[in-house]
Structures are given as C-alpha cells and as structure tokens.
Design a protein around this motif. Structure first.
Motif, PDB file in Angstrom:
ATOM      1  N   ILE A   7       0.848  -1.196   0.000  1.00 55.83           N
ATOM      2  CA  ILE A   7       0.000   0.000   0.000  1.00 55.83           C
ATOM      3  C   ILE A   7       0.881   1.242   0.000  1.00 55.83           C
ATOM      4  CG2 ILE A   7      -1.640   1.329   1.407  1.00 55.83           C
ATOM      5  CD1 ILE A   7      -2.976  -1.301   2.098  1.00 55.83           C
ATOM      6  N   GLU A   8       0.699   2.053  -1.060  1.00 54.50           N
ATOM      7  CA  GLU A   8       1.574   3.213  -1.248  1.00 54.50           C
ATOM      8  C   GLU A   8       0.800   4.513  -1.442  1.00 54.50           C
ATOM      9  OE1 GLU A   8       5.303   1.886  -3.728  1.00 54.50           O
ATOM     10  OE2 GLU A   8       3.535   0.884  -4.585  1.00 54.50           O
ATOM     11  N   ASP A   9      -0.539   4.466  -1.350  1.00 53.47           N
ATOM     12  CA  ASP A   9      -1.308   5.696  -1.566  1.00 53.47           C
ATOM     13  C   ASP A   9      -2.348   5.877  -0.465  1.00 53.47           C
ATOM     14  OD1 ASP A   9      -4.234   4.894  -2.811  1.00 53.47           O
ATOM     15  OD2 ASP A   9      -2.682   3.417  -3.280  1.00 53.47           O
ATOM     16  N   ASP A  29       3.235  -4.779  13.220  1.00 51.63           N
ATOM     17  CA  ASP A  29       4.693  -4.869  13.304  1.00 51.63           C
ATOM     18  C   ASP A  29       5.271  -3.734  12.469  1.00 51.63           C
ATOM     19  OD1 ASP A  29       7.168  -5.995  14.091  1.00 51.63           O
ATOM     20  OD2 ASP A  29       7.346  -7.018  12.170  1.00 51.63           O
ATOM     21  N   THR A  30       6.493  -3.345  12.732  1.00 45.23           N
ATOM     22  CA  THR A  30       7.124  -2.271  11.963  1.00 45.23           C
ATOM     23  C   THR A  30       8.523  -2.674  11.534  1.00 45.23           C
ATOM     24  OG1 THR A  30       8.108  -1.194  13.903  1.00 45.23           O
ATOM     25  CG2 THR A  30       5.887  -0.474  13.271  1.00 45.23           C
ATOM     26  N   GLU A  31       8.982  -2.046  10.471  1.00 45.70           N
ATOM     27  CA  GLU A  31      10.386  -2.113  10.064  1.00 45.70           C
ATOM     28  C   GLU A  31      10.897  -0.678  10.089  1.00 45.70           C
ATOM     29  OE1 GLU A  31      11.496  -5.004   9.936  1.00 45.70           O
ATOM     30  OE2 GLU A  31       9.691  -6.190   9.514  1.00 45.70           O
ATOM     31  N   PHE A  32      12.033  -0.476  10.704  1.00 42.81           N
ATOM     32  CA  PHE A  32      12.536   0.888  10.863  1.00 42.81           C
ATOM     33  C   PHE A  32      14.057   0.891  10.825  1.00 42.81           C
ATOM     34  CE2 PHE A  32      11.906  -1.076  14.978  1.00 42.81           C
ATOM     35  CZ  PHE A  32      13.106  -0.837  15.638  1.00 42.81           C
ATOM     36  N   CYS A  43       9.913   2.853   8.272  1.00 41.65           N
ATOM     37  CA  CYS A  43      10.051   2.559   6.837  1.00 41.65           C
ATOM     38  C   CYS A  43       8.885   1.742   6.296  1.00 41.65           C
ATOM     39  CB  CYS A  43      11.343   1.791   6.591  1.00 41.65           C
ATOM     40  SG  CYS A  43      12.822   2.642   7.173  1.00 41.65           S
ATOM     41  N   LEU A  44       8.312   0.909   7.137  1.00 42.77           N
ATOM     42  CA  LEU A  44       7.250   0.011   6.700  1.00 42.77           C
ATOM     43  C   LEU A  44       6.426  -0.373   7.918  1.00 42.77           C
ATOM     44  CD1 LEU A  44       6.674  -1.405   3.870  1.00 42.77           C
ATOM     45  CD2 LEU A  44       7.724  -3.439   4.865  1.00 42.77           C
ATOM     46  N   LEU A  45       5.122  -0.466   7.758  1.00 43.00           N
ATOM     47  CA  LEU A  45       4.274  -0.958   8.845  1.00 43.00           C
ATOM     48  C   LEU A  45       3.400  -2.071   8.297  1.00 43.00           C
ATOM     49  CD1 LEU A  45       2.575   0.914  11.702  1.00 43.00           C
ATOM     50  CD2 LEU A  45       1.168  -0.654  10.341  1.00 43.00           C
ATOM     51  N   GLN A  46       3.409  -3.200   8.981  1.00 33.07           N
ATOM     52  CA  GLN A  46       2.614  -4.349   8.570  1.00 33.07           C
ATOM     53  C   GLN A  46       1.436  -4.498   9.525  1.00 33.07           C
ATOM     54  OE1 GLN A  46       6.179  -3.839   8.613  1.00 33.07           O
ATOM     55  NE2 GLN A  46       6.620  -5.952   9.270  1.00 33.07           N
ATOM     56  N   ILE A  47       0.288  -4.840   8.967  1.00 39.26           N
ATOM     57  CA  ILE A  47      -0.910  -4.952   9.793  1.00 39.26           C
ATOM     58  C   ILE A  47      -1.785  -6.075   9.254  1.00 39.26           C
ATOM     59  CG2 ILE A  47      -2.256  -3.237   8.470  1.00 39.26           C
ATOM     60  CD1 ILE A  47      -3.218  -2.170  11.276  1.00 39.26           C
ATOM     61  N   ALA A  55       1.207  -4.661   3.923  1.00 41.75           N
ATOM     62  CA  ALA A  55       2.377  -3.862   4.295  1.00 41.75           C
ATOM     63  C   ALA A  55       2.147  -2.464   3.750  1.00 41.75           C
ATOM     64  CB  ALA A  55       3.647  -4.471   3.711  1.00 41.75           C
ATOM     65  N   ILE A  56       2.391  -1.472   4.572  1.00 35.89           N
ATOM     66  CA  ILE A  56       2.136  -0.072   4.206  1.00 35.89           C
ATOM     67  C   ILE A  56       3.474   0.631   4.069  1.00 35.89           C
ATOM     68  CG2 ILE A  56       1.078   2.088   4.980  1.00 35.89           C
ATOM     69  CD1 ILE A  56      -0.685  -0.006   6.791  1.00 35.89           C
TER      70      ILE A  56
END
Length: 391
Positions: A7-9, A29-32, A43-47, A55-56
């Motif tokens: 998801i990018e928008d 969860d997050t990636e940072f 940088c990225l958030l997963q839900i 993944a957002i």
C-alpha cells in the motif's frame, strides 16, 4: 488469507483502515532504521487481522498516515497485538504523542503460559505453528526503495503468523484463567511515560562511579545538552559525544573551552567551535544535584544482614519452585528486589503481596519469612511443607 499489494497511496490506506476498524483485533509490526538517526525512521508498517494482511509503505510520497495512526491510538474497540512491541510502540508515540491502546503483547503473554521471560518471535512461531521463519531479510536496509518482493513477503509474514498465534494464546489464557494476570503488564506497556525522552532524565543512561552531588549535577546538565543536540540534529546521541567522554567531563570539568581540544574522545576543533561553546555553557549552568535526586546507592539495599540474606535466598528458591509448579515465568510473579525487600521486613507496596500474585506466590512467601513454611526433601525432590506453627 488475503495479502494486499504494497500500500503506497492514501486512498488505499484509508479503505484498509476503515475495514480494520470494524475488527476485534489487529496485529501490528514495523520495520525501521535508527542506526544513523536519533528518532527511529519508520520505513514500513505491517498490519493484519484474521482474514487479510498488508504492508504499508510509510515512506511513500504524499501518503496520509492519519487513518492508520487514528486506528492505532484513538480506536478503543480494536485490540492492537504486538510481539515484543516496545520499539513499535515508541515509534507510534513519537509520531502522535500517544501509544496504541488497548494493546496485547504476545511476548508478555508467553510469560504467563510458561514459555520463558523473553521468547523470541521465531521461537514463538515454531512452538505454535511448527514453521521455521526465514531470517534472511532481517538485516535489510528498509529505507531503500524500491523494496523487492522477498522483503515485503518477509515483513508481512511477521503479522500473518502472529494473527494465527494470537487467538490460540488467548484460548490458552482463558482455559488457564490467566488472562487477568496480564492486565497490569499490558497497561504498563501502554503507559506513554515509558516512551517519553525527557532530556532532564537522560543522565540516568550514563554510568559514572562518583556520587558527588556536583559531579552528578554536571552529568545531568551535560546529558540534557547532548540529548537536545542529538534531537535537533536527528543523530544518535553517541555521535554527538560518547557516554565515557560525558562521564569524564562531568568528573573532570575543563576550566575553559580551549581545554576541550585535549579531552580524549573529542576532536581538537571543539576547542573553538560552536558545539564546544554550547557544551561549556551547559557545564557553566550546572548546579549540584539535590539529595532527593541522588540515585540510591548499590550498597544501600535493604539492610538484610547475614540472616536476612539467607531468607532472601530461600525466597528465591521458593520462587523458582512455584514458577515451575504453575508453569509461569518467575519474573511475572516477583522480582529479586521485591524478595530482598520482603526479607528485610517490608510489607507495603510490593506487587507480589497484591492481587493474583499474592494468591499464587506472595501468600507462601509471607509464610516462609514468618516461619510458617519450610522446605523438605521427599523422594529426592524439594517440596514445601507447612510447619507446626502454621497450625
């Protein structure tokens, strides 16, 4: 389970969040990245819920994260599930000034189910699902774009697996009646005070051997200065000045800025540059630490004496036995400093003497220090036994 494309928008994110807002729980969860910055860069958030996962790309140009952040911090109907979520929660707090609530941490829950004090995510997945997690993308640079499919798949697996595990953990907690044991722990995790970086408290991160009020006062002033410099420049605090150098300056303060050029850990330029000037200003403004602020001495633990120390050791033994008997992490029942306080005669303000902890452990701990409980060996195994005094 339906896995969304990355998801990018803003429109796609808003639609996803509107759907997830109707669910009883979401797994997050997050990636940072934080190696080169003071603030962790999300940088990225997963839900995920029980039906879909996404993944957002939180770094996507123009993306509006408000629906996502509102879901995490404003929606009290949806439970937010993390595993060892401290850093994830910190990121949300930095973005909003609020923490996700209500929340559930599967690492903490595992303590109540006898799976150790800090079970890792991979071991949790293996124990519940029998799946070996691919760790290959763990050390990826999450800030680089574009992200490849393997990175995205790796990231999404963290929430898809956890969305399967969480209901199973919940069922176990219900069956064992241990869900209520965790309420206090989860509320503590959600307390925003845990994630607030107060520059006035930053000195507590730095080890220093001296307890002189003037040395600690200088340390407090210097640590505050460093924290503000690091925040302003968005650099790790160690990049501004290392802990050892900070402690050395507090113990042996330079008389003038020119002396900074000879301080180990600083470049000669500090003798005349602006940051050196700001350091000196912080030192000049330092005041001795008040008695109320002084940290407790390590050698001023409860006055146990030899007998008290033996009682504390017996309490630790009791804790070990009881934790094994009821299959729970010992740390969830009581902490070492509580046991020593009890052995020293303290009875007020100890969590182990309240609520479920009292029923499961505190009651017996109290009887042990009061001579109503003892140890015996039966068939080669250590057991607890009531003394005659217990009546």
């Amino acid at each position: 389970m339906h896995i969304h494309d990355l998801i990018e928008d803003s429109a796609s994110l808003a639609n996803l969040c509107a759907h997830l807002a109707t669910k009883p729980y979401v797994v997050v969860d997050t990636e940072f990245m934080r190696e080169n910055s003071y603030w962790p860069e999300l940088c990225l958030l997963q839900i995920a819920d029980d039906e879909e996962a996404a993944a957002i790309d939180t770094m996507a140009e123009g993306i509006d994260l408000k629906p996502l952040l509102d879901l995490l911090t404003e929606n009290e109907e949806v439970l937010k599930v993390f595993h060892a979520g401290g850093q994830d929660i910190e990121i949300v707090y930095n973005l909003t000034g609020k923490t996700p609530h209500p929340l559930f941490d599967t690492q903490v829950a595992a303590m109540a189910l006898g799976q150790g004090e800090q079970i890792g995510y991979s071991n949790l997945v293996d124990s519940y699902l029998g799946i070996q997690v691919d760790k290959g993308a763990r050390f990826t640079d999450w800030a680089r774009r574009p992200l490849d499919k393997r990175q995205i798949d790796y990231a999404i697996c963290d929430v898809t697996y956890l969305s399967e595990i969480f209901p199973r953990m919940l069922e176990k907690l219900k069956k064992t009646g241990r869900g209520a044991w965790l309420d206090q722990e989860m509320e503590r995790l959600a307390d925003p005070e845990n994630y607030r970086n107060d520059p006035d408290e930053a000195w507590q991160r730095v080890r220093v051997s001296s307890r002189k009020p003037e040395v600690l006062g200088r340390l407090k002033a210097l640590a505050r200065w460093r924290e503000l410099e690091a925040q302003g420049k968005d650099l790790p605090r160690g990049r501004i000045i290392k802990d050892e150098t900070l402690a050395d300056l507090a113990a042996n303060p330079p008389r003038k800025q020119a002396d900074l050029g000879r301080v180990r850990g600083l470049s000669p330029a500090w003798a005349g540059n602006d940051i050196g000037g700001r350091l000196m200003a912080a030192l000049e403004g330092a005041v001795p630490m008040t008695t109320a602020e002084l940290p407790p001495r390590d050698d001023r633990k409860p006055a146990l004496g030899k007998d008290g120390a033996l009682v504390a050791d017996l309490l630790k033994l009791l804790l070990k036995i009881r934790a094994k008997e009821i299959n729970v992490a010992a740390k969830l029942l009581a902490r070492t400093d509580e046991l020593e306080a009890l052995a020293a005669g303290q009875r007020e303000g100890l969590p182990m003497l309240q609520g479920w902890r009292f029923d499961q452990f505190g009651k017996d701990a109290l009887q042990l220090v009061e001579g109503q409980l003892g140890f015996t060996v039966r068939n080669g195994k250590l057991k607890m036994t009531r003394t005659e005094e217990a009546g």
